[in-house]
Design an enzyme around this catalytic site. Structure first.
Site, PDB file in Angstrom:
ATOM      1  N   ASP A   6     -48.109-112.683-101.010  1.00  0.00           N
ATOM      2  CA  ASP A   6     -48.660-111.601-102.023  1.00  0.00           C
ATOM      3  C   ASP A   6     -48.043-110.322-101.555  1.00  0.00           C
ATOM      4  O   ASP A   6     -48.552-109.213-101.968  1.00  0.00           O
ATOM      5  CB  ASP A   6     -49.986-111.520-102.003  1.00  0.00           C
ATOM      6  CG  ASP A   6     -50.628-111.080-103.308  1.00  0.00           C
ATOM      7  OD1 ASP A   6     -49.662-110.854-104.131  1.00  0.00           O
ATOM      8  OD2 ASP A   6     -51.891-110.829-103.554  1.00  0.00           O
ATOM      9  N   ARG A  57     -48.225-103.109-105.083  1.00  0.00           N
ATOM     10  CA  ARG A  57     -49.774-102.767-104.803  1.00  0.00           C
ATOM     11  C   ARG A  57     -50.203-103.132-103.753  1.00  0.00           C
ATOM     12  O   ARG A  57     -51.263-102.665-103.329  1.00  0.00           O
ATOM     13  CB  ARG A  57     -50.178-103.654-106.168  1.00  0.00           C
ATOM     14  CG  ARG A  57     -50.260-105.057-105.856  1.00  0.00           C
ATOM     15  CD  ARG A  57     -51.002-105.851-106.682  1.00  0.00           C
ATOM     16  NE  ARG A  57     -50.631-107.218-106.592  1.00  0.00           N
ATOM     17  CZ  ARG A  57     -49.413-107.785-107.135  1.00  0.00           C
ATOM     18  NH1 ARG A  57     -48.732-107.311-108.014  1.00  0.00           N
ATOM     19  NH2 ARG A  57     -49.231-109.183-106.847  1.00  0.00           N
ATOM     20  N   ASN A  58     -49.514-103.859-102.716  1.00  0.00           N
ATOM     21  CA  ASN A  58     -50.200-104.057-101.378  1.00  0.00           C
ATOM     22  C   ASN A  58     -49.167-103.589-100.344  1.00  0.00           C
ATOM     23  O   ASN A  58     -49.368-104.035 -99.120  1.00  0.00           O
ATOM     24  CB  ASN A  58     -49.832-105.908-101.341  1.00  0.00           C
ATOM     25  CG  ASN A  58     -51.047-106.512-102.210  1.00  0.00           C
ATOM     26  OD1 ASN A  58     -52.015-105.786-102.145  1.00  0.00           O
ATOM     27  ND2 ASN A  58     -50.624-107.747-102.528  1.00  0.00           N
ATOM     28  N   ASP A  87     -52.850-106.387 -96.603  1.00  0.00           N
ATOM     29  CA  ASP A  87     -53.163-107.422 -97.066  1.00  0.00           C
ATOM     30  C   ASP A  87     -52.503-108.680 -96.749  1.00  0.00           C
ATOM     31  O   ASP A  87     -52.391-109.557 -97.287  1.00  0.00           O
ATOM     32  CB  ASP A  87     -53.228-107.449 -98.718  1.00  0.00           C
ATOM     33  CG  ASP A  87     -54.149-106.834 -99.205  1.00  0.00           C
ATOM     34  OD1 ASP A  87     -55.241-106.528 -98.496  1.00  0.00           O
ATOM     35  OD2 ASP A  87     -54.357-106.672-100.519  1.00  0.00           O
TER      36      ASP A  87
HETATM   37  P1  ADP Z   1     -57.432-106.072-102.748  1.00  0.00           P
HETATM   38  O1  ADP Z   1     -56.084-106.505-101.913  1.00  0.00           O
HETATM   39  O2  ADP Z   1     -58.509-106.695-102.725  1.00  0.00           O
HETATM   40  O3  ADP Z   1     -56.875-105.757-104.133  1.00  0.00           O
HETATM   41  P2  ADP Z   1     -56.667-103.560-101.715  1.00  0.00           P
HETATM   42  O4  ADP Z   1     -56.870-103.773-100.076  1.00  0.00           O
HETATM   43  O5  ADP Z   1     -55.525-103.730-102.021  1.00  0.00           O
HETATM   44  O6  ADP Z   1     -57.743-104.643-102.373  1.00  0.00           O
HETATM   45  O7  ADP Z   1     -57.387-102.320-101.629  1.00  0.00           O
HETATM   46  C1  ADP Z   1     -57.367-101.848-103.170  1.00  0.00           C
HETATM   47  C2  ADP Z   1     -57.065-100.390-103.127  1.00  0.00           C
HETATM   48  O8  ADP Z   1     -57.504 -99.593-102.244  1.00  0.00           O
HETATM   49  C3  ADP Z   1     -55.439-100.135-102.787  1.00  0.00           C
HETATM   50  O9  ADP Z   1     -54.394-100.431-103.780  1.00  0.00           O
HETATM   51  C4  ADP Z   1     -55.337 -98.724-102.092  1.00  0.00           C
HETATM   52  O10 ADP Z   1     -55.210 -97.833-103.201  1.00  0.00           O
HETATM   53  C5  ADP Z   1     -56.645 -98.544-101.566  1.00  0.00           C
HETATM   54  N1  ADP Z   1     -56.789 -98.933-100.176  1.00  0.00           N
HETATM   55  C6  ADP Z   1     -56.767-100.055 -99.484  1.00  0.00           C
HETATM   56  N2  ADP Z   1     -56.637-100.159 -98.273  1.00  0.00           N
HETATM   57  C7  ADP Z   1     -56.432 -98.884 -97.992  1.00  0.00           C
HETATM   58  C8  ADP Z   1     -55.962 -98.065 -96.538  1.00  0.00           C
HETATM   59  N3  ADP Z   1     -56.157 -98.602 -95.382  1.00  0.00           N
HETATM   60  N4  ADP Z   1     -55.990 -96.787 -96.928  1.00  0.00           N
HETATM   61  C9  ADP Z   1     -55.914 -95.945 -98.222  1.00  0.00           C
HETATM   62  N5  ADP Z   1     -56.303 -96.668 -99.107  1.00  0.00           N
HETATM   63  C10 ADP Z   1     -56.394 -97.955 -99.087  1.00  0.00           C
END
Ligand code: ADP
Length: 270
Positions: free
Chosen positions: A134, A138-139, A152
């Site tokens: 993935d 966005r990741n 992720d």
């Molecule tokens: P999912 O994979 O379930 O969509 P994410 O892990 O991508 O969820 O998290 C969603 C959002 O949260 C990310 O796009 C980012 O903006 C924020 N985010 C996630 N992890 C972090 C982190 N370690 N530090 C800062 N922001 C984060």
């Protein structure tokens, strides 16, 4: 998985955690800013018990991964659902980062930096024989000092022995993964090509105006996106290599890194 984590010191203490404001929303739960024993952290709270179990499995994989271009896991807390504690990436995900700043603020050398950061993180995963599945802007998250790190990773692998076809990110997924559910480092390389396109368009949606059905059909017939505006030709050539129909003809991440480093030297000297 719980026992293994506790034995190896990855289970953290809820009383040492201070939760701050919400900074993101994921598919499986919300992400908060926080502080753990004086360190600024991000906390993802997984609500559902079933998904928590699979995330727990996956975090045991994450405990073994350490690289400057992978978002680092600090540990987990089992408390009303699973808390996943990672390093705080203050500048958020790469897609938003590029869209909100744009061409006037970010130059092509900085774009190459991000491309190289992600490539090095993926080269490390490749060396561990792990497939991300993935990879997309966005990741990828951006640290306070503007280093891009892959996030992720491995998470999707767990609950997808039979990957749910309906859930595949079609515009990032290699043709052989869409058709035969074959995932490999080389299908990650395909996604990396799409990510390069996202970077050099400052975060545009790939295959603009095309439906998912159209993308599947056209890409299978050999259609590929054009070069982004003012993208270095050598970088576009790399995208096209990542998008070879035959996975065996795509370069590995080490090769990609070498090419990007060359381009970087050329751009920084110019
Ligand atoms: P999912 O994979 O379930 O969509 P994410 O892990 O991508 O969820 O998290 C969603 C959002 O949260 C990310 O796009 C980012 O903006 C924020 N985010 C996630 N992890 C972090 C982190 N370690 N530090 C800062 N922001 C984060």
């Amino acid at each position: 998985a719980e026992l293994e984590l506790s034995k190896t010191g990855w289970l953290l203490d809820i009383t040492k955690l201070t939760l701050g404001e919400q900074i993101g929303e994921g598919e499986f739960g919300a992400v908060y800013r926080g502080e753990y024993m004086g360190q600024k952290v991000a906390v993802k709270i997984i609500k559902c018990d079933v998904t928590a179990q699979s995330f727990l499995q996956e975090t045991t994989v994450m405990t073994k991964l350490q690289h400057k271009n992978l978002v680092r896991l600090l540990g987990v807390i089992l408390h009303k659902g699973l808390h996943i504690i990672t390093e705080l990436m203050t500048k958020g995900n790469l897609g938003n980062f590029l869209r909100t700043r744009g061409r006037s603020v970010i130059n092509s050398v900085q774009l190459l930096h991000f491309a190289l950061n992600v490539c090095e993180g993926m080269e490390y995963l490749e060396s561990k024989k792990l497939v991300h599945r993935d990879l997309a802007a966005r990741n990828v998250l951006v640290s306070d000092d503007s280093v891009a790190k892959v996030s992720d990773f491995g998470l999707t692998k767990v609950d997808s022995k039979e990957p749910d076809k309906a859930k595949l990110p079609v515009k990032w997924t290699a043709p052989e993964s869409l058709k035969k559910e074959k995932f490999s480092t080389k299908s990650d390389v395909w996604s990396y090509g799409i990510l390069l396109w996202e970077i050099f368009t400052y975060g545009r949606q790939p295959y603009p105006k095309m439906s998912l059905k159209e993308v599947k059909e056209k890409v299978e017939e050999g259609y590929r996106m054009e070069s982004p505006e003012s993208c270095p030709p050598n970088v576009y050539s790399l995208m096209r290599l990542c998008w070879e129909q035959d996975p065996r003809r795509r370069p590995g991440f080490s090769k990609l890194r070498e090419k990007l480093e060359q381009e970087m030297r050329f751009r920084s000297e110019a």
